[in-house]
Design a protein around this motif. Sequence first.
Motif, PDB file in Angstrom:
ATOM      1  N   TRP A  32       0.792  -1.221   0.000  1.00  0.00           N
ATOM      2  CA  TRP A  32       0.000   0.000   0.000  1.00  0.00           C
ATOM      3  C   TRP A  32       0.834   1.285   0.000  1.00  0.00           C
ATOM      4  CZ3 TRP A  32      -1.725  -3.961   3.492  1.00  0.00           C
ATOM      5  CH2 TRP A  32      -2.805  -4.690   2.993  1.00  0.00           C
ATOM      6  N   LEU A  35      -0.211   3.612  -2.826  1.00  0.00           N
ATOM      7  CA  LEU A  35      -1.486   4.274  -2.540  1.00  0.00           C
ATOM      8  C   LEU A  35      -1.260   5.484  -1.637  1.00  0.00           C
ATOM      9  CD1 LEU A  35      -4.653   4.420  -2.302  1.00  0.00           C
ATOM     10  CD2 LEU A  35      -4.385   2.899  -0.317  1.00  0.00           C
ATOM     11  N   VAL A  36      -0.510   5.273  -0.564  1.00  0.00           N
ATOM     12  CA  VAL A  36      -0.231   6.354   0.387  1.00  0.00           C
ATOM     13  C   VAL A  36       0.517   7.490  -0.315  1.00  0.00           C
ATOM     14  CG1 VAL A  36       1.128   6.930   2.444  1.00  0.00           C
ATOM     15  CG2 VAL A  36      -0.304   4.875   2.429  1.00  0.00           C
ATOM     16  N   LEU A  39      -1.810   9.473  -2.706  1.00  0.00           N
ATOM     17  CA  LEU A  39      -2.702  10.375  -1.977  1.00  0.00           C
ATOM     18  C   LEU A  39      -1.942  11.617  -1.513  1.00  0.00           C
ATOM     19  CD1 LEU A  39      -4.668   7.809   0.225  1.00  0.00           C
ATOM     20  CD2 LEU A  39      -5.570   9.142  -1.695  1.00  0.00           C
ATOM     21  N   PRO A  76      -5.883  -0.911   4.588  1.00  0.00           N
ATOM     22  CA  PRO A  76      -5.768   0.242   3.684  1.00  0.00           C
ATOM     23  C   PRO A  76      -6.604   1.444   4.156  1.00  0.00           C
ATOM     24  CG  PRO A  76      -6.211  -1.755   2.430  1.00  0.00           C
ATOM     25  CD  PRO A  76      -6.297  -2.117   3.878  1.00  0.00           C
ATOM     26  N   THR A  80      -5.083   4.999   5.120  1.00  0.00           N
ATOM     27  CA  THR A  80      -5.601   6.198   4.463  1.00  0.00           C
ATOM     28  C   THR A  80      -5.939   7.270   5.495  1.00  0.00           C
ATOM     29  OG1 THR A  80      -6.438   4.914   2.592  1.00  0.00           O
ATOM     30  CG2 THR A  80      -7.418   7.086   2.939  1.00  0.00           C
ATOM     31  N   THR A  83      -2.773   8.730   6.626  1.00  0.00           N
ATOM     32  CA  THR A  83      -2.254   9.564   5.538  1.00  0.00           C
ATOM     33  C   THR A  83      -2.930  10.926   5.551  1.00  0.00           C
ATOM     34  OG1 THR A  83      -1.836   7.591   4.201  1.00  0.00           O
ATOM     35  CG2 THR A  83      -1.898   9.706   3.042  1.00  0.00           C
ATOM     36  N   ARG A  84      -4.228  10.950   5.709  1.00  0.00           N
ATOM     37  CA  ARG A  84      -4.951  12.227   5.729  1.00  0.00           C
ATOM     38  C   ARG A  84      -4.464  13.119   6.870  1.00  0.00           C
ATOM     39  NH1 ARG A  84     -10.397   9.266   4.310  1.00  0.00           N
ATOM     40  NH2 ARG A  84     -10.307   9.473   2.049  1.00  0.00           N
TER      41      ARG A  84
END
Length: 190
Positions: A32, A35-36, A39, A76, A80, A83-84
Amino acid sequence: MSGDADADPDDRIARGLARGDEDSLAAAYQRWGRLVHTLAARALGDPREAEDVSQQVFVAAWRGRANFRPERGSLPAWLTGITRRKIADALTARTRRTELAATLGASLEHEDRTDDEPERVLDRLVVAEGLSRLPRVQRDVLELAYFADLTQVQIADRTGMPLGTVKSHARRGLQRMRHSLEPAGAGVGS
């Protein structure tokens, strides 16, 4: 791990991370990490800053693994969320830097003028620009050292980074700044 043999690979990674298995952290990063990073890159518009955020996300995931409950949601989705929060932190830090630069510029306008003021103003602007080009972690370490007047031990305590990591970020940040300032004729390191 015999009970995990039939489990979904993503579920095995999630449960392994929750148990503190370092191989599962590496697998989560491999699975992942893109993905991170995507973003973060989309939100921040800076690939270097997105790399820093990506690393921070997985460090935070490792440190906060005791709070992750695979039965409550997917890994995930949890990553996420982290990450935000890290993106928000990066944007807040960016705003602080912009405000600091504006404050510095305003204070320069109000200082007593001397014959060497144009050079001093130029030096400060060049240094501020050099700091803004550094990766977030290096920039934060140097700002804490020079603007907050913290020692490397204090920076390690405040940020939760190991002392050796703080020293490495400071050294690399100063080297990058020296490299970027030399062509500008700032005379740094001469």
